[in-house]
Design an enzyme around this catalytic site. Structure first.
Site, PDB file in Angstrom:
ATOM      1  N   LYS A 181       0.857  -1.184   0.000  1.00  0.00           N
ATOM      2  CA  LYS A 181       0.000   0.000   0.000  1.00  0.00           C
ATOM      3  C   LYS A 181       0.895   1.236   0.000  1.00  0.00           C
ATOM      4  O   LYS A 181       1.429   1.650   1.023  1.00  0.00           O
ATOM      5  CB  LYS A 181      -0.904   0.048   1.242  1.00  0.00           C
ATOM      6  CG  LYS A 181      -1.987   1.111   1.077  1.00  0.00           C
ATOM      7  CD  LYS A 181      -2.330   1.842   2.351  1.00  0.00           C
ATOM      8  CE  LYS A 181      -1.526   3.064   2.627  1.00  0.00           C
ATOM      9  NZ  LYS A 181      -1.615   4.182   1.690  1.00  0.00           N
ATOM     10  N   CYS A 290      13.756  11.672   5.846  1.00  0.00           N
ATOM     11  CA  CYS A 290      13.787  11.257   7.252  1.00  0.00           C
ATOM     12  C   CYS A 290      15.192  11.416   7.827  1.00  0.00           C
ATOM     13  O   CYS A 290      15.365  11.646   9.001  1.00  0.00           O
ATOM     14  CB  CYS A 290      13.318   9.818   7.375  1.00  0.00           C
ATOM     15  SG  CYS A 290      14.190   8.734   6.246  1.00  0.00           S
ATOM     16  N   GLU A 390      10.210  17.163  13.966  1.00  0.00           N
ATOM     17  CA  GLU A 390      10.581  16.937  12.565  1.00  0.00           C
ATOM     18  C   GLU A 390       9.764  17.885  11.678  1.00  0.00           C
ATOM     19  O   GLU A 390       8.535  17.848  11.706  1.00  0.00           O
ATOM     20  CB  GLU A 390      10.275  15.486  12.196  1.00  0.00           C
ATOM     21  CG  GLU A 390      10.714  15.136  10.797  1.00  0.00           C
ATOM     22  CD  GLU A 390      10.342  13.720  10.402  1.00  0.00           C
ATOM     23  OE1 GLU A 390       9.190  13.320  10.627  1.00  0.00           O
ATOM     24  OE2 GLU A 390      11.215  13.015   9.874  1.00  0.00           O
TER      25      GLU A 390
END
Ligand code: NAD
Length: 484
Positions: A181, A290, A390
């Protein structure tokens, strides 16, 4: 109904209405349609019909049927499939790169290598498979490494080709069948990838792909008892819910989550090399990475010099058309992501950090798309929001430190621990510092990669590891057979 799966196009708008289930492109049962927006100009470029729970269950059932055979496959069969996957994906590197540039706004100078490293993951996993003994025996005991079962692969939008290839390669090497997915924001990129992988002539049901929403398709995968494992790349919040929801069916989980990676500039660093390296780390993938080195830790004694050097080097970090090979920073993926970055820039200013470069708003002449100004904050304290959370955009926080111990303490003072880097001339010292960083990967003197080295996080950056042998082991269980 099976179709060819090719993307159709009319009046400049592409359409996708199918999913990939049991080796064929089949019409979606789900009826929800989303617009795909081009991030450089905010215009609709495609319409995609999303999968629902029923599509997902069909995909899981196909993967379960395929696992009955593929789960017992020999090493050589898996190796052959990995080589075919590599060949099939390699043939479409240009198309995969173009799709990443168009749909996501990834700059071509980053998109191409990231696609290539995804494609190479198939060969890296083949090597890991060849090197890992799947059977060990002693006395009357035999231990085998068995595939965990059907694996649900759930991926983020910022490096779609890499995530798909990496997770699929490890799963296939381990003998698992999969339901993928992807993020709905990567629908076009995924379709190009699936068209490519379809050419690898895989056993039916080994790979199934259902593009849909996280709270529909993702939740079905996480809760379905026929899925043994979830390998997820995305945000901490969703990672938590996967762990929680997956517990009811005892899911194995690999979670690749966020980061707030430190770059420690040691006081013996040569700035002509160290500052460009630090800015590449900070702004890679337009900051939507990331691993982005979002906190630059600088010795107080060299702060003024560093500021001057950053101002000069920032000129190279041009923002603009991601298809232009000279562009360093492209648009954010969506309006939502644009606003998220803006809100953090405002927050930084409110909290008293000083803007050295960039700031709020669009760069001049780039008002139409989701472009932001690459921003460098100085006078940042590590407990400020912009240093702890973040941002996932091109925003760098420069934080001053007194001593080496102080730098290590600040680097580790984060809920995250995914990636870090150390920049310095004395390599022994740089290694000593690196060995004290609580992160899954630490690079010394610039961004680098190794497809056999583990990738993954300490603390809130996740659970488990990917890449090479480590990635493959995450899809394996041990079984011991003992004779009396
Ligand atoms: P996200 O968590 O919003 O979505 C990731 C995926 O999870 C998508 O496919 C989404 O549809 C799906 N999802 C959403 N809700 C779900 C649910 N309830 N159940 C199951 N699946 C669900 O993340 P994103 O915005 O796509 O990506 C950005 C995040 O990913 C950042 O935090 C970034 O740091 C992280 N990331 C981590 C790595 C890594 O390797 N550690 C790499 C890239 C991105």
């Amino acid at each position: 109904m099976a179709t060819t799966g090719k993307i159709t196009e009319r009046d400049g708008i592409k359409t996708i209405t199918t999913h990939y289930i049991d080796g064929a492109f089949v019409e979606s049962h789900g009826r929800e349609v989303i617009d795909v927006i081009k991030p450089t100009n905010g215009k609709v470029i495609a319409r995609v019909t999303l999968a629902d729970e029923e599509d997902t269950r069909l995909a899981i059932a196909a993967a379960k049927r395929a696992f009955a055979t593929y789960g017992r496959s020999a090493k050589e069969e898996r190796a052959k499939i990995l080589r075919r996957l590599h060949e099939a994906a390699s043939a479409r590197i240009d198309d995969l790169t173009a799709a990443m540039v168009e749909e996501y706004g990834g700059v071509v100078q980053f998109a191409r290598p990231i696609v290539e490293s995804g494609v190479n993951a198939f060969l890296a996993s083949e090597k890991a498979l060849q090197d890992l003994p799947l059977t060990r025996s002693w006395g009357k005991t035999t231990v085998t490494l068995e595939p965990v079962g059907v694996a649900g692969l759930i991926t983020a939008w910022n490096a779609n080709a890499l995530f798909i290839c990496l997770k699929l390669a490890s799963a296939v090497a381990a003998g698992c069948t999969v339901v993928l997915k992807p993020s709905e924001l990567s629908s076009l990129q995924t379709r190009v990838m699936v068209e490519a992988l379809h050419e690898a002539d895989l056993p039916k049901g080994l790979l199934n792909v259902v593009t849909g929403l996280g709270n529909i398709v993702g939740t079905e995968l996480t809760r379905n008892p026929d899925v043994a494992k979830i390998s997820f790349t995305g945000s901490v919040g969703v990672g938590e819910s996967i762990m929680r929801d997956g517990a009811a069916t005892m899911k194995r989980v690999t979670l690749e989550l966020g980061g707030k990676s430190p770059t420690i500039l040691l006081d013996d660093a040569a700035l002509d090399k160290a500052i460009p390296a630090a800015l590449v780390l900070a702004f890679m993938n337009s900051g939507q990475a990331c691993a982005a080195g979002a906190r630059l830790l600088v010795p107080k004694s060299r702060l003024d010099e560093v500021k001057r050097s950053i101002r000069t080097v920032m000129r190279v970090f041009t923002v603009g058309d991601p298809a232009d090979p000279k562009t360093a920073i492209g648009p954010m993926v969506s309006q939502k992501q644009y606003e998220r970055v803006q809100s953090y820039i405002r927050k930084g200013i409110e909290e008293g950090a000083e803007v050295l470069a960039g700031g709020e708003g669009h760069p001049e002449g780039l008002e139409a798309g989701y472009f932001v100004k690459p921003t460098v904050f100085v006078n940042v304290k590590n407990d400020m929001t912009i240093a702890q959370e973040e941002i996932f955009g091109p925003v760098l926080c420069v934080i001053a430190y007194d001593t080496e111990e102080d730098a290590i303490r600040i680097a580790n003072d984060s809920k995250y621990g995914l990636h870090a880097s150390v920049l310095g001339t004395d390599l022994e010292r740089a290694r000593r510092v690196a060995s004290q960083i609580r992160a899954g990967r630490v690079v010394i003197n610039g961004m680098t990669d190794d497809p056999q080295a583990p990738w993954g996080g300490f603390k809130y950056s996740g659970v488990g590891r990917e890449y090479g042998r480590y990635g493959m082991e995450a899809f394996l269980e041990t079984r011991a057979i003992l004779e009396a």
